[in-house]
Every structure is written in C-alpha cells, then in structure tokens.
Design a protein around this motif. Structure first.
Motif, short mmCIF file in Angstrom:
data_model
loop_
_atom_site.label_atom_id
_atom_site.label_comp_id
_atom_site.label_asym_id
_atom_site.label_seq_id
_atom_site.Cartn_x
_atom_site.Cartn_y
_atom_site.Cartn_z
N THR A 86 6.47 4.07 1.47
CA THR A 86 6.60 5.49 1.15
C THR A 86 7.91 5.70 0.40
O THR A 86 8.97 5.24 0.84
CB THR A 86 6.63 6.35 2.44
OG1 THR A 86 5.47 6.07 3.21
CG2 THR A 86 6.67 7.83 2.10
N GLN A 133 -1.42 8.13 -2.10
CA GLN A 133 -2.09 7.66 -0.88
C GLN A 133 -3.12 6.58 -1.18
O GLN A 133 -4.08 6.79 -1.91
CB GLN A 133 -2.77 8.84 -0.18
CG GLN A 133 -3.24 8.53 1.23
CD GLN A 133 -2.09 8.56 2.22
OE1 GLN A 133 -1.15 9.30 2.08
NE2 GLN A 133 -2.17 7.72 3.24
N GLY A 134 -2.86 5.37 -0.61
CA GLY A 134 -3.81 4.28 -0.73
C GLY A 134 -3.68 3.45 -1.98
O GLY A 134 -4.39 2.45 -2.14
N THR A 135 -2.77 3.82 -2.90
CA THR A 135 -2.57 3.01 -4.10
C THR A 135 -2.09 1.62 -3.72
O THR A 135 -1.15 1.47 -2.94
CB THR A 135 -1.53 3.66 -5.04
OG1 THR A 135 -2.00 4.97 -5.41
CG2 THR A 135 -1.32 2.82 -6.30
N ASP A 159 3.14 -1.06 4.17
CA ASP A 159 2.95 0.30 3.67
C ASP A 159 4.30 0.77 3.14
O ASP A 159 5.34 0.57 3.78
CB ASP A 159 2.50 1.24 4.80
CG ASP A 159 1.05 1.00 5.20
OD1 ASP A 159 0.32 0.36 4.42
OD2 ASP A 159 0.67 1.43 6.30
N ASP A 167 6.75 0.35 6.28
CA ASP A 167 6.10 0.43 7.59
C ASP A 167 6.83 1.43 8.49
O ASP A 167 7.04 1.21 9.69
CB ASP A 167 6.06 -0.96 8.26
CG ASP A 167 5.13 -1.92 7.53
OD1 ASP A 167 4.21 -1.44 6.84
OD2 ASP A 167 5.34 -3.14 7.62
N THR A 209 0.85 -1.19 0.00
CA THR A 209 0.00 0.00 0.00
C THR A 209 0.88 1.24 0.00
O THR A 209 1.66 1.45 0.93
CB THR A 209 -0.92 0.02 1.23
OG1 THR A 209 -1.67 -1.21 1.29
CG2 THR A 209 -1.88 1.20 1.16
N LEU A 210 0.79 2.04 -1.05
CA LEU A 210 1.64 3.22 -1.19
C LEU A 210 1.10 4.39 -0.38
O LEU A 210 -0.11 4.59 -0.28
CB LEU A 210 1.76 3.61 -2.65
CG LEU A 210 2.47 2.59 -3.54
CD1 LEU A 210 2.41 3.01 -5.00
CD2 LEU A 210 3.92 2.41 -3.11
N GLN A 211 2.03 5.13 0.21
CA GLN A 211 1.70 6.33 0.97
C GLN A 211 2.42 7.51 0.33
O GLN A 211 3.35 7.33 -0.46
CB GLN A 211 2.13 6.18 2.44
CG GLN A 211 1.59 4.95 3.12
CD GLN A 211 0.08 4.96 3.28
OE1 GLN A 211 -0.54 6.04 3.24
NE2 GLN A 211 -0.53 3.80 3.44
N GLY A 212 2.02 8.71 0.68
CA GLY A 212 2.69 9.90 0.17
C GLY A 212 1.83 10.67 -0.80
O GLY A 212 0.81 10.17 -1.31
#
Length: 339
Positions: A116, A65-67, A114, A99, A58-61
């Motif tokens: 980023t 976000q949420g990809t 997660d 994470d 799950t991608l953040q940034g």
C-alpha cells in the motif's frame, strides 16, 4: 557479577577510545567515514541476492486494488513499483505499508507481499504524517551537523519522538564546550533554515539500511552518545538490529521509518534553538522547526501563528541526568563560526 563488571569496563574503554579518535577527525571527515562504512554494508547486503528471483507484489489502495506486479527479490523497492504506475504515484508516495507494516520507499522487498502506497492526502494520513515529522527532525540534524566550522564538534543526540500535535519537530544536540556560552541570533536561525531549504531543493533520497548493532557501533565509533543510542535501540529491537538512514553523506539512527526524500517538504523553517540544561554530554540544546509537506500549504497569516507556537520550547520528559539551566545574568552572545 564479574561478567557485568567486565562488560561495563569494555563499554567505558570503547567510549574513551571513541572520544580520543573523534578529536583527531574533523566533522567533514567523520561524515565521510560514516558514509563509506554505510556504503560498504549496503553493498554487502545487496550481494546476498546474487541471483534474480521474482516476487509478486499485490497493490492495495484506491484505484490500485488487486494490481499485480512481478518484481525482483532483494532489489526492487516500493519506489520501483511506483515507476510501473503513474508520475503522480512516483512523486506523491511518501511511505509504504508491506503486509500492513510501515516500509521505507527505498527499502528492498524481500518476499511476495501486499503493498500500500501512502501519501499526505490519504483519508487517514497519520502514519505518513508521523514519518514526515520524524524526517523533518532528521533533516534538521543533517543541517546542524554541518553548520559549524570543522574544528568544533557537534554531537547529535537521540531524536525526540514528538507527535505532530506538539507544534514543532525537535533535534537535541550538544556543541563543542568552547561554544557553551553561544546564544543563537535571529540571523543564525535564518541561516539554518536556508541550509535546510538547499537540501530540500536537491530532493535527496533518505536511504534506509537495517544493520546489526556491531556494524552500527563501528559506523558511530567516534561518537559516545550515538553508541549509547545504538545499544539502546538494539536492545529494544526483536532481532537486535538498528535502522540507519543516509541523506547525502549524513548518516543517522532512527526509531521509525522516514519519508522517501527531502523534496517532499514544502514549507520548512527552523524556528528556535533552546538551551535545555546540562546532560552527561555537556550543555543540552533543543533545535526546533515547523514544516508542511508537498501539496499542503498554509496562508501566511496561519503560518505566522503556527511559527510563533513552534518557537516555544517543546517540553519532553527529561532524563534524570538532565539538569535545568540556572537563571543568571545574560551572557554575551557568540556568533557560531559557520562554514
């Protein structure tokens, strides 16, 4: 007491044996030997994941976000993930957080997580900047390792962990005793810069590998000071492992993550090589440099000011085993034999 004495004896025997073995191998042969052992361990670790298992990343940034990406456990890396995004993410991502923990771009992902992606233009680039500074020092070590003729030994010591605010990144080394009187000329320093720029132009990846202390000791079996560093870092690690990185055929130990590749460097210059004093391995020298990452450049007047600052010796709390150099009459300079 007997057990402690036996351990010390074994360590001394191993270091004496490694010293004798090093005398039989040239610098090029040592690099090839270490790289071959690195490849062997890398292949062994990859074989631990014979079946393709899927994980969810799950991608953040900003903008991501949420990809959700479905990747392969033990094979896919943060770099693999960028290839499912844009060319900008592929070229600009310097480091990752998995994470919330720093993670090298080429280190395989082992579980759903997660992710980023970090760049040098983030709102808070501190983690990426420190990894970049560390990587610049490791690149300087790569250059120094191959800068002298094979008949002369080069011992790269533990990379000093200095903040970006120190003004220069550093690489400590001890040269062959036959070069104790060598004082680097301006041309010598320029030559080191040219070698570094060649490595940057090749855009080589820094390949990460987490290994046991036993494997690391075998890889550095010809270097007494590297074995000591391996033992120290393994003792400080929660799981007793050591972080290795390879660039080309150069293998090094690192106390923290490096950036993805040499091509992330933009401006890069070796600024000075200082004689710091005597240490247990011989005459301790500190090579220093200055760099800015890709997409960040400085006006030539600003760069000149930064360079002048980077020429000055970076003071690092010294070990009790380091003795400052004596102030004596100038010794004749000796041009180091370059390859």
């Amino acid at each position: 007491m007997l057990m402690a004495a036996r351990t010390v004896c074994q360590m001394l025997q191993r270091r004496l044996a490694s010293s004798a073995a090093a005398a039989r191998l040239s610098s090029a042969e040592l690099r090839s030997h270490r790289s071959a052992l690195f490849s062997k361990e890398q292949a062994r670790q990859r074989s631990l994941y014979p079946r393709t298992e899927k994980i969810e990343v799950t991608l953040q940034g900003p903008g991501l976000q949420g990809t959700l990406l479905v990747m392969n456990r033990g094979l896919s890396t943060p770099y693999s993930c960028t290839r499912h995004l844009t060319e900008w993410h592929v070229k600009s991502s310097a480091l990752a957080l998995v994470d919330g923990q720093p993670w090298h771009m080429h280190r395989p992902l082992t579980h759903s997580c997660d992710l980023t992606l970090l760049t040098f233009k983030d709102n808070d680039p501190q983690i990426a900047n420190q990894a970049y500074w560390r990587s610049c020092a490791a690149l300087l070590g790569h250059v120094l390792d191959g800068a002298f003729k094979d008949e002369f030994s080069v011992e790269l010591l533990k990379l000093p962990e200095v903040p970006v605010t120190a003004g220069a990144f550093c690489c400590d080394l001890v040269l062959d005793s036959r070069l104790d009187s060598w004082m680097p000329t301006e041309e010598n320093v320029h030559s080191l810069t040219r070698d570094a720029l060649q490595l940057i132009h090749k855009d080589l990846p820094w390949e990460p590998l987490e290994v046991s202390a036993t494997v690391a000791l075998e890889i550095f079996s010809h270097s007494r000071c590297k074995q000591e560093e391996v033992e120290e870092r393994a003792a400080q690690s929660q799981n007793g492992t050591v972080s290795l990185y390879r660039c080309g055929d150069h293998v090094t130990v690192s106390g923290g993550p490096l950036v993805a590749r040499t091509g992330l460097c933009s401006q890069y210059e070796v600024t000075s090589v200082h004689t710091v004093g005597e240490c247990e391995w011989g005459v301790l020298r500190r090579a220093q440099g200055l760099s800015l990452p890709l997409n960040l450049t400085a006006h030539h007047k600003v760069w000149k000011m930064l360079r002048k600052r980077a020429e000055r010796l970076v003071e690092i709390p010294s070990s009790p085993t380091v003795t400052p150099p004596l102030i004596t009459e100038a010794t004749p300079t000796v041009t180091p034999p370059q390859q």
